[in-house]
Design a protein around this motif. Sequence first.
Motif, mmCIF file in Angstrom:
data_model
loop_
_atom_site.group_PDB
_atom_site.id
_atom_site.type_symbol
_atom_site.label_atom_id
_atom_site.label_comp_id
_atom_site.label_asym_id
_atom_site.label_seq_id
_atom_site.Cartn_x
_atom_site.Cartn_y
_atom_site.Cartn_z
ATOM 1 N N ALA A 120 0.867 -1.180 0.000
ATOM 2 C CA ALA A 120 0.000 0.000 0.000
ATOM 3 C C ALA A 120 0.901 1.225 0.000
ATOM 4 O O ALA A 120 1.332 1.693 1.052
ATOM 5 N N PRO A 121 1.237 1.754 -1.197
ATOM 6 C CA PRO A 121 2.176 2.878 -1.278
ATOM 7 C C PRO A 121 1.660 4.129 -0.578
ATOM 8 O O PRO A 121 0.452 4.390 -0.538
ATOM 9 N N ALA A 122 2.602 4.912 -0.046
ATOM 10 C CA ALA A 122 2.275 6.193 0.574
ATOM 11 C C ALA A 122 3.508 7.074 0.519
ATOM 12 O O ALA A 122 4.567 6.686 1.024
ATOM 13 N N MET A 123 3.359 8.239 -0.098
ATOM 14 C CA MET A 123 4.501 9.158 -0.221
ATOM 15 C C MET A 123 4.021 10.485 -0.787
ATOM 16 O O MET A 123 2.869 10.618 -1.218
ATOM 17 N N ASN A 124 4.911 11.461 -0.796
ATOM 18 C CA ASN A 124 4.626 12.753 -1.408
ATOM 19 C C ASN A 124 4.300 12.573 -2.897
ATOM 20 O O ASN A 124 4.844 11.695 -3.563
ATOM 21 N N VAL A 125 3.432 13.420 -3.416
ATOM 22 C CA VAL A 125 2.982 13.295 -4.804
ATOM 23 C C VAL A 125 4.147 13.351 -5.786
ATOM 24 O O VAL A 125 4.168 12.633 -6.788
ATOM 25 N N ARG A 126 5.142 14.199 -5.512
ATOM 26 C CA ARG A 126 6.273 14.301 -6.437
ATOM 27 C C ARG A 126 7.124 13.025 -6.398
ATOM 28 O O ARG A 126 7.682 12.608 -7.419
ATOM 29 N N ASP A 154 -5.353 15.662 -0.072
ATOM 30 C CA ASP A 154 -4.445 16.520 0.670
ATOM 31 C C ASP A 154 -3.438 15.673 1.424
ATOM 32 O O ASP A 154 -3.760 14.599 1.945
ATOM 33 N N MET A 155 -2.210 16.184 1.499
ATOM 34 C CA MET A 155 -1.139 15.455 2.161
ATOM 35 C C MET A 155 -0.640 16.236 3.369
ATOM 36 O O MET A 155 -0.838 17.453 3.480
ATOM 37 N N ALA A 156 0.041 15.527 4.271
ATOM 38 C CA ALA A 156 0.570 16.159 5.470
ATOM 39 C C ALA A 156 1.552 17.269 5.141
ATOM 40 O O ALA A 156 1.698 18.230 5.889
ATOM 41 N N CYS A 157 2.218 17.155 3.974
ATOM 42 C CA CYS A 157 3.205 18.157 3.566
ATOM 43 C C CYS A 157 2.549 19.405 2.992
ATOM 44 O O CYS A 157 3.236 20.373 2.657
ATOM 45 N N GLY A 161 -2.523 15.567 -4.354
ATOM 46 C CA GLY A 161 -2.323 14.685 -5.496
ATOM 47 C C GLY A 161 -2.297 13.236 -5.075
ATOM 48 O O GLY A 161 -2.589 12.895 -3.916
ATOM 49 N N PRO A 162 -1.963 12.332 -5.990
ATOM 50 C CA PRO A 162 -1.884 10.917 -5.652
ATOM 51 C C PRO A 162 -0.670 10.650 -4.755
ATOM 52 O O PRO A 162 0.399 11.229 -4.960
ATOM 53 N N GLY A 163 -0.856 9.800 -3.773
ATOM 54 C CA GLY A 163 0.229 9.474 -2.847
ATOM 55 C C GLY A 163 -0.260 9.134 -1.461
ATOM 56 O O GLY A 163 0.493 8.596 -0.645
ATOM 57 N N ARG A 164 -1.527 9.424 -1.167
ATOM 58 C CA ARG A 164 -2.086 9.061 0.144
ATOM 59 C C ARG A 164 -2.296 7.557 0.227
ATOM 60 O O ARG A 164 -2.812 6.944 -0.712
ATOM 61 N N MET A 165 -1.914 6.963 1.343
ATOM 62 C CA MET A 165 -2.115 5.527 1.489
ATOM 63 C C MET A 165 -3.600 5.199 1.450
ATOM 64 O O MET A 165 -4.439 5.956 1.954
ATOM 65 N N ALA A 379 -9.868 12.256 -10.051
ATOM 66 C CA ALA A 379 -8.984 11.447 -9.204
ATOM 67 C C ALA A 379 -7.986 10.716 -10.084
ATOM 68 O O ALA A 379 -8.111 10.703 -11.319
ATOM 69 N N GLY A 380 -6.995 10.123 -9.473
ATOM 70 C CA GLY A 380 -6.057 9.291 -10.199
ATOM 71 C C GLY A 380 -6.782 8.128 -10.851
ATOM 72 O O GLY A 380 -7.832 7.669 -10.367
ATOM 73 N N LYS A 381 -6.241 7.640 -11.943
ATOM 74 C CA LYS A 381 -6.928 6.579 -12.684
ATOM 75 C C LYS A 381 -7.032 5.292 -11.880
ATOM 76 O O LYS A 381 -7.992 4.531 -12.047
ATOM 77 N N ASP A 382 -6.086 5.029 -10.977
ATOM 78 C CA ASP A 382 -6.205 3.861 -10.106
ATOM 79 C C ASP A 382 -7.401 3.999 -9.178
ATOM 80 O O ASP A 382 -8.137 3.038 -8.943
ATOM 81 N N ALA A 383 -7.589 5.202 -8.618
ATOM 82 C CA ALA A 383 -8.717 5.420 -7.711
ATOM 83 C C ALA A 383 -10.045 5.274 -8.450
ATOM 84 O O ALA A 383 -11.009 4.695 -7.923
#
Length: 397
Positions: A120-126, A154-157, A161-165, A379-383
């Motif tokens: 389950a990936p999770a990281m900054n959008v960039r 929305d991200m903690a940073c 964008g895409p990157g939220r777990m 949303a992202g295409k995966d979502a």
Amino acid sequence: MLAGKRILLIIGGGIAAYKTLDLIRRLRERSVSVTPVMTAAAEQFVTPLSVAALAGEKVHTALFDLTSEAEMGHIQLSRVADLVVVAPATADLMAKMAQGLCSDLATTLLLATDTPVLVAPAMNVRMWDHPATQRNLATLQGDGVRVVGPNEGDMACGEFGPGRMAEPLEIVAGIEAALGQGTLTGRRVLVTSGPTLEPIDPVRYIANRSSGAQGAAIGRALAEQGAEVVFVTGPATVPPPAGVTVVRVETARQMRDAVQAALPVDAAVFAAAVADWHVEEEARSKIKKTAGTLPALRFAENPDILAEVAQMGEGRPNLVVGFAAETDDVVAHATAKRARKGCDWILANDVSPGTGIMGGTENAVTLITGDGSETWERAGKDAVAQRLAQRIAEALQ
């Protein structure tokens, strides 16, 4: 559905690690045994005491634990589980997994296991969008690793964008699918994807800008829900998903033949951007450029694959889903297309210049059914694919 299953949960070092506490609780509610492993970075976000209290088991953190290693603990841990789950799967962890590096207990377990793995990936959008991460993702999927998420938001940073777990219940659904307990287990689904190429002569063809990204995401999401997926794809620029039966074609007529050969199915999703016409007579040799003269090309209509399947009598899929890529009056044109084709659902999207939809990483769709229309947020295409897969599962049930 998951009672009695054993999960080895590897918690990576990211702010999303707090969600794993709820994930453990959701799994324990389902009578799942959870053996937790934490990276050193994960301990900066959640405490081993909290994880152990919820899991009801010791938290493993050190590779060089003399008591455990006297019994080859890292080998045993990697092989007694039914599934290894990495959540959050940080960019660092995914990179190490893709390259086969093992510098701590978590990465050593991942390299030493022959148990199925779900991340389950999770990281900054960039970081998520970086080509290196996307290469690592493709490598992992090619190795058979299942992926759930990430979501967009929305991200903690402070970025968006895409990157939220993925949310804990989404990960639970991914676990069910990975263990053959998904909501589409036992169902057979056909997905078409990518563009078609219609030859003019041996070196030229008619095509469109479809990357096949949305179709690949749909095939992956359906497979993660346990479906047997037949994935018929034109020459896409993105790789097909892992865990599906891939049938490669080039022309619309080849795609029609592949679709007919795949039937019967429980559901069919026509996400391919099929060319409407082909050249009536393909030149056998390259058409030469002659000064002052233009070649005359006569066109013929390609088969209407969606309409043919939607209007079948005996053997028609229980659910037929089409796509409508429009540049203006999107909902009106898509609604008319649904009635004309005879399919159950149409997903309409605006592919006009400036939207970045066709060939991009995001989509904004309106689901049109016999009960009306429902607009989904961009949303992202995966979502989008995961949401569609869930709706298909509900419809088939």
